[in-house]
Design a protein around this motif. Structure first.
Motif, mmCIF file in Angstrom:
data_model
loop_
_atom_site.group_PDB
_atom_site.id
_atom_site.type_symbol
_atom_site.label_atom_id
_atom_site.label_comp_id
_atom_site.label_asym_id
_atom_site.label_seq_id
_atom_site.Cartn_x
_atom_site.Cartn_y
_atom_site.Cartn_z
ATOM 1 N N MET A 1 0.834 -1.181 0.000
ATOM 2 C CA MET A 1 0.000 0.000 0.000
ATOM 3 C C MET A 1 0.884 1.252 0.000
ATOM 4 N N ARG A 2 0.432 2.282 -0.679
ATOM 5 C CA ARG A 2 1.119 3.576 -0.693
ATOM 6 C C ARG A 2 0.923 4.270 0.648
ATOM 7 N N GLU A 3 1.527 5.453 0.753
ATOM 8 C CA GLU A 3 1.298 6.266 1.945
ATOM 9 C C GLU A 3 -0.186 6.616 2.031
ATOM 10 N N ARG A 4 -0.704 6.524 3.228
ATOM 11 C CA ARG A 4 -2.115 6.843 3.456
ATOM 12 C C ARG A 4 -2.209 8.262 3.991
ATOM 13 N N TYR A 5 -3.135 9.033 3.440
ATOM 14 C CA TYR A 5 -3.307 10.420 3.852
ATOM 15 C C TYR A 5 -4.503 10.601 4.771
ATOM 16 N N ALA A 6 -5.322 9.588 4.914
ATOM 17 C CA ALA A 6 -6.467 9.651 5.826
ATOM 18 C C ALA A 6 -6.031 9.095 7.180
ATOM 19 N N SER A 7 -6.255 9.864 8.227
ATOM 20 C CA SER A 7 -5.874 9.377 9.556
ATOM 21 C C SER A 7 -7.107 8.859 10.285
ATOM 22 N N GLY A 8 -6.844 8.039 11.300
ATOM 23 C CA GLY A 8 -7.938 7.514 12.103
ATOM 24 C C GLY A 8 -8.627 6.320 11.485
ATOM 25 N N ILE A 9 -8.068 5.791 10.413
ATOM 26 C CA ILE A 9 -8.643 4.613 9.744
ATOM 27 C C ILE A 9 -7.590 3.510 9.801
ATOM 28 N N SER A 10 -8.001 2.349 10.259
ATOM 29 C CA SER A 10 -7.058 1.235 10.350
ATOM 30 C C SER A 10 -6.660 0.763 8.954
ATOM 31 N N ASP A 11 -5.540 0.060 8.876
ATOM 32 C CA ASP A 11 -5.088 -0.491 7.599
ATOM 33 C C ASP A 11 -6.122 -1.448 7.014
ATOM 34 N N ASP A 12 -6.738 -2.260 7.880
ATOM 35 C CA ASP A 12 -7.752 -3.205 7.394
ATOM 36 C C ASP A 12 -8.955 -2.472 6.804
ATOM 37 N N THR A 13 -9.395 -1.413 7.483
ATOM 38 C CA THR A 13 -10.525 -0.633 6.968
ATOM 39 C C THR A 13 -10.142 0.053 5.671
ATOM 40 N N ALA A 14 -8.940 0.618 5.619
ATOM 41 C CA ALA A 14 -8.484 1.283 4.392
ATOM 42 C C ALA A 14 -8.477 0.295 3.229
ATOM 43 N N LYS A 15 -7.969 -0.906 3.457
ATOM 44 C CA LYS A 15 -7.924 -1.925 2.394
ATOM 45 C C LYS A 15 -9.338 -2.281 1.945
ATOM 46 N N GLN A 16 -10.243 -2.468 2.898
ATOM 47 C CA GLN A 16 -11.636 -2.795 2.569
ATOM 48 C C GLN A 16 -12.263 -1.674 1.738
ATOM 49 N N MET A 17 -12.002 -0.420 2.116
ATOM 50 C CA MET A 17 -12.583 0.716 1.404
ATOM 51 C C MET A 17 -11.969 0.866 0.011
ATOM 52 N N ILE A 18 -10.679 0.598 -0.115
ATOM 53 C CA ILE A 18 -10.023 0.656 -1.427
ATOM 54 C C ILE A 18 -10.669 -0.345 -2.371
ATOM 55 N N ASP A 19 -10.898 -1.552 -1.878
ATOM 56 C CA ASP A 19 -11.558 -2.577 -2.708
ATOM 57 C C ASP A 19 -12.970 -2.147 -3.094
ATOM 58 N N LEU A 20 -13.712 -1.605 -2.132
ATOM 59 C CA LEU A 20 -15.076 -1.152 -2.384
ATOM 60 C C LEU A 20 -15.100 0.016 -3.373
ATOM 61 N N LEU A 21 -14.185 0.939 -3.198
ATOM 62 C CA LEU A 21 -14.097 2.085 -4.102
ATOM 63 C C LEU A 21 -13.720 1.638 -5.509
ATOM 64 N N ASN A 22 -12.749 0.733 -5.633
ATOM 65 C CA ASN A 22 -12.351 0.247 -6.955
ATOM 66 C C ASN A 22 -13.491 -0.501 -7.646
ATOM 67 N N ALA A 23 -14.272 -1.262 -6.878
ATOM 68 C CA ALA A 23 -15.418 -1.964 -7.466
ATOM 69 C C ALA A 23 -16.420 -0.960 -8.035
ATOM 70 N N ASN A 24 -16.684 0.092 -7.288
ATOM 71 C CA ASN A 24 -17.623 1.105 -7.764
ATOM 72 C C ASN A 24 -17.026 1.970 -8.867
ATOM 73 N N LEU A 25 -15.714 2.128 -8.855
ATOM 74 C CA LEU A 25 -15.049 2.834 -9.953
ATOM 75 C C LEU A 25 -15.283 2.090 -11.262
ATOM 76 N N ALA A 26 -15.182 0.784 -11.246
ATOM 77 C CA ALA A 26 -15.438 -0.012 -12.458
ATOM 78 C C ALA A 26 -16.863 0.220 -12.962
ATOM 79 N N ASN A 27 -17.824 0.238 -12.059
ATOM 80 C CA ASN A 27 -19.221 0.465 -12.447
ATOM 81 C C ASN A 27 -19.423 1.846 -13.057
ATOM 82 N N VAL A 28 -18.822 2.853 -12.439
ATOM 83 C CA VAL A 28 -18.997 4.229 -12.900
ATOM 84 C C VAL A 28 -18.317 4.428 -14.258
ATOM 85 N N ILE A 29 -17.140 3.857 -14.440
ATOM 86 C CA ILE A 29 -16.459 3.954 -15.736
ATOM 87 C C ILE A 29 -17.298 3.270 -16.808
#
Length: 160
Positions: A1-29
């Motif tokens: 993972m790259r440097e994270r700029y959001a604080s207060g979010i665990s690595d596990d949550t960040a990874k889960q959100m990245i996956d969720l965001l990428n899934a929705n990015l595919a739909n939007v594209i």
């Protein structure tokens, strides 16, 4: 993972959100490309109004995809908008290439917008349950934009 700029979010949550965001990015594209397919191929009564509207909706949905991609980077991930990934992971079926009439395209595209908006609302709940309210807010704004554009596009359907 790259440097994270959001604080207060665990690595596990960040990874889960990245996956969720990428899934929705595919739909939007995919939805953006469907809108362009429609824009290029529609014909018939009401053509010019829908044609011009689709330029506007495409611009808005491109902004949504940029916002999603930026959030992925903020969380330390890499946005993946490659065509091969979009094909594999989008929830949308291939856009029909055998339709031309404005009303056919309007119905098809409106249904696709609604399907992506539904996925975004599911993502709102997932992000909220994970404790990432910023990502939940991003999905909320995206669903508002897509719902509004579904309404704009759908308003061009002939009344039954």
């Amino acid at each position: 993972m790259r440097e994270r700029y959001a604080s207060g979010i665990s690595d596990d949550t960040a990874k889960q959100m990245i996956d969720l965001l990428n899934a929705n990015l595919a739909n939007v594209i995919d939805l953006t490309l469907d809108g362009k397919q429609c824009h290029w191929n529609l014909q018939g009564t009401g053509f010019i109004g829908v044609h011009q509207l689709l330029d506007e909706t495409s611009d808005r949905i491109l902004e949504v995809s940029d916002t999603i991609a930026e959030r992925i980077v903020i969380l330390g991930g890499q946005p993946n908008g490659l065509a091969s990934r979009v094909v594999k992971e989008s929830i949308l079926d291939d856009y029909p290439t055998d339709i031309t009439e404005v009303d056919q395209h309007v119905r098809e595209l409106t249904n696709r917008y609604k399907k992506v908006a539904e996925a975004l609302r599911e993502a709102i709940a997932t992000a909220g349950e994970a404790g990432d309210e910023d990502t939940a807010d991003l999905f909320t704004e995206a669903s508002r934009i897509i719902d509004k554009d579904a309404w704009f596009i759908g308003a061009n359907a002939p009344k039954k």
